[in-house]
Design a protein around this motif. Structure first.
Motif, PDB file in Angstrom:
ATOM      1  N   MET A 179     -14.909  11.794   4.239  1.00  0.00           N
ATOM      2  CA  MET A 179     -15.397  10.749   3.336  1.00  0.00           C
ATOM      3  C   MET A 179     -14.280  10.160   2.480  1.00  0.00           C
ATOM      4  O   MET A 179     -13.432  10.885   1.962  1.00  0.00           O
ATOM      5  N   LYS A 180     -14.314   8.838   2.352  1.00  0.00           N
ATOM      6  CA  LYS A 180     -13.331   8.112   1.555  1.00  0.00           C
ATOM      7  C   LYS A 180     -14.036   7.153   0.600  1.00  0.00           C
ATOM      8  O   LYS A 180     -15.022   6.502   0.968  1.00  0.00           O
ATOM      9  N   PHE A 181     -13.525   7.059  -0.644  1.00  0.00           N
ATOM     10  CA  PHE A 181     -14.039   6.128  -1.640  1.00  0.00           C
ATOM     11  C   PHE A 181     -12.920   5.174  -2.052  1.00  0.00           C
ATOM     12  O   PHE A 181     -11.752   5.564  -2.087  1.00  0.00           O
ATOM     13  N   GLY A 182     -13.283   3.955  -2.403  1.00  0.00           N
ATOM     14  CA  GLY A 182     -12.285   3.006  -2.869  1.00  0.00           C
ATOM     15  C   GLY A 182     -12.832   2.061  -3.919  1.00  0.00           C
ATOM     16  O   GLY A 182     -14.025   1.733  -3.929  1.00  0.00           O
TER      17      GLY A 182
ATOM     18  N   PHE B 178      -4.484   9.995  -0.945  1.00  0.00           N
ATOM     19  CA  PHE B 178      -4.655   8.990  -1.993  1.00  0.00           C
ATOM     20  C   PHE B 178      -3.907   7.711  -1.645  1.00  0.00           C
ATOM     21  O   PHE B 178      -2.685   7.708  -1.532  1.00  0.00           O
ATOM     22  N   TRP B 179      -4.679   6.640  -1.454  1.00  0.00           N
ATOM     23  CA  TRP B 179      -4.103   5.314  -1.241  1.00  0.00           C
ATOM     24  C   TRP B 179      -4.166   4.525  -2.545  1.00  0.00           C
ATOM     25  O   TRP B 179      -5.144   4.609  -3.291  1.00  0.00           O
TER      26      TRP B 179
ATOM     27  N   ASN C 178       0.830  -1.197   0.000  1.00  0.00           N
ATOM     28  CA  ASN C 178       0.000   0.000   0.000  1.00  0.00           C
ATOM     29  C   ASN C 178       0.870   1.256   0.000  1.00  0.00           C
ATOM     30  O   ASN C 178       1.879   1.325   0.720  1.00  0.00           O
ATOM     31  N   PHE C 179       0.455   2.263  -0.769  1.00  0.00           N
ATOM     32  CA  PHE C 179       1.159   3.540  -0.814  1.00  0.00           C
ATOM     33  C   PHE C 179       0.172   4.671  -0.527  1.00  0.00           C
ATOM     34  O   PHE C 179      -0.942   4.680  -1.073  1.00  0.00           O
TER      35      PHE C 179
ATOM     36  N   ILE D  99      -7.499   1.530  -5.615  1.00  0.00           N
ATOM     37  CA  ILE D  99      -7.264   2.947  -5.393  1.00  0.00           C
ATOM     38  C   ILE D  99      -8.284   3.427  -4.369  1.00  0.00           C
ATOM     39  O   ILE D  99      -9.421   2.947  -4.330  1.00  0.00           O
ATOM     40  N   SER D 100      -7.880   4.367  -3.516  1.00  0.00           N
ATOM     41  CA  SER D 100      -8.764   4.911  -2.498  1.00  0.00           C
ATOM     42  C   SER D 100      -8.476   6.396  -2.354  1.00  0.00           C
ATOM     43  O   SER D 100      -7.317   6.800  -2.205  1.00  0.00           O
TER      44      SER D 100
END
Length: 305
Positions: free
Chosen positions: A263-266, A239-240, A232-233, A255-256
């Motif tokens: 709020m987070k989206f992945g 931005f993950w 993981n970066f 990607i996340s």
């Protein structure tokens, strides 16, 4: 009868363990969904968090697994207690599994910011079949279908979660009891007990770039071990992205995006490397979470994201 059972042909030829062993679902973005497998994670970051995940596995295969999870957990102000509630629905062909569990955790603080959380998970799970199958004229009187137990059953799970500001290690079993879902002899459907070990370590290259290797190992009675390895970066705290490999099963990436402060989206995609690969275009996974600004200040714990 051909219409009814054609959904299972591929699974019967390639994945026979699925047909007699009901297991908890697997996820590519397991690092963002720890509460589903370890109750000791409840409230670990202090703030209240709500998350939803949808997974479509083996796209292109009729009756392939489709899974949704919904979880909410939070720390309790002025205490070392965390609580949570999780719901999992898993559909495989005509089979449905539903899990509803409450989570409770308690954290002990040690020197040098080491923390150990103990967790317990308690709730109900139900195994059942679609009415479309049960009411089909070709299925009426089928010995196996007549023996299916469509009922709710209680279960409990336990977990440990040990960490500091750089690394974490968890050990858990979200369901400790096995149940038979039918009374058949030739075809015995059993909800199996699974054991998990997961961990990770956060490395800072510079203030804008972090690297976090993580792993998840799953042991299930009557099934081969499952091992997930993920690189993981994290870029600019927003931005993950990462690459994952499930030994002998799938290669994936995700990607996340931290869209707002809360709020987070992945999104994740897996390319299947097992024997079922010729029949599917892969697996897709969508994830969204929202973290409230209460009850406690957010911890400095990027490694727990």
């Amino acid at each position: 009868m051909i219409k009814i059972y054609r959904v299972y042909i591929i699974f019967a030829l390639i994945l026979p363990t699925l047909l007699n062993s009901q297991q908890l679902p697997q996820f590519t973005q397991y690092m963002f969904n720890t509460i589903a497998i370890n109750p000791a994670y409840a409230g670990v970051k202090g703030k209240m968090n709500i998350s939803f995940l949808n997974r479509n596995q083996w796209v292109g295969v009729n009756g392939a697994p489709v899974t949704q999870t919904l979880a909410v957990h939070s720390g309790i102000p002025g205490s070392k207690v965390g609580v949570g509630l999780s719901l999992i629905h898993d559909k495989l062909g005509y089979e449905n599994n539903t899990f509803i569990y409450a989570d409770f955790s308690y954290t002990i603080d040690f020197e040098r910011d080491y923390k150990l959380s103990f967790g317990i998970k308690a709730g109900m799970n139900k195994y059942g079949l679609e009415n479309e199958l049960l009411t089909d004229p070709d299925a009426v009187g089928d010995q196996y279908l007549d023996n299916i137990f469509n009922s709710w059953k209680p279960n409990v799970g336990l977990g440990l979660f040990y960490r500091n500001e750089e690394w974490f290690l968890g050990v858990s079993s979200p369901r400790l009891f096995e149940f038979k879902n039918n009374s058949g002899i030739e075809y015995l459907s059993i909800e199996r007990v699974s054991y998990y070990i997961n961990g990770g370590y956060l490395l800072e290259f510079n203030p804008q770039l972090y690297f976090k290797p993580t792993f998840l190992v799953k042991f299930t009675n009557g099934a081969p071990p499952s091992v997930d390895l993920t690189a993981n970066f994290l870029f600019n705290d927003k931005f993950w992205t990462g690459l994952s490999y499930r030994l002998g099963d799938a290669l994936g990436g995700y990607i996340s995006l931290q869209a707002t402060d809360n709020m987070k989206f992945g999104y994740a995609y897996e390319f299947v490397t097992s024997d079922i690969s010729p029949y599917t275009s892969g697996s897709h996974e969508m994830f969204i979470s929202y973290e409230f600004n209460f009850p406690r200040p957010k911890c400095k714990c990027k490694h727990l994201e």
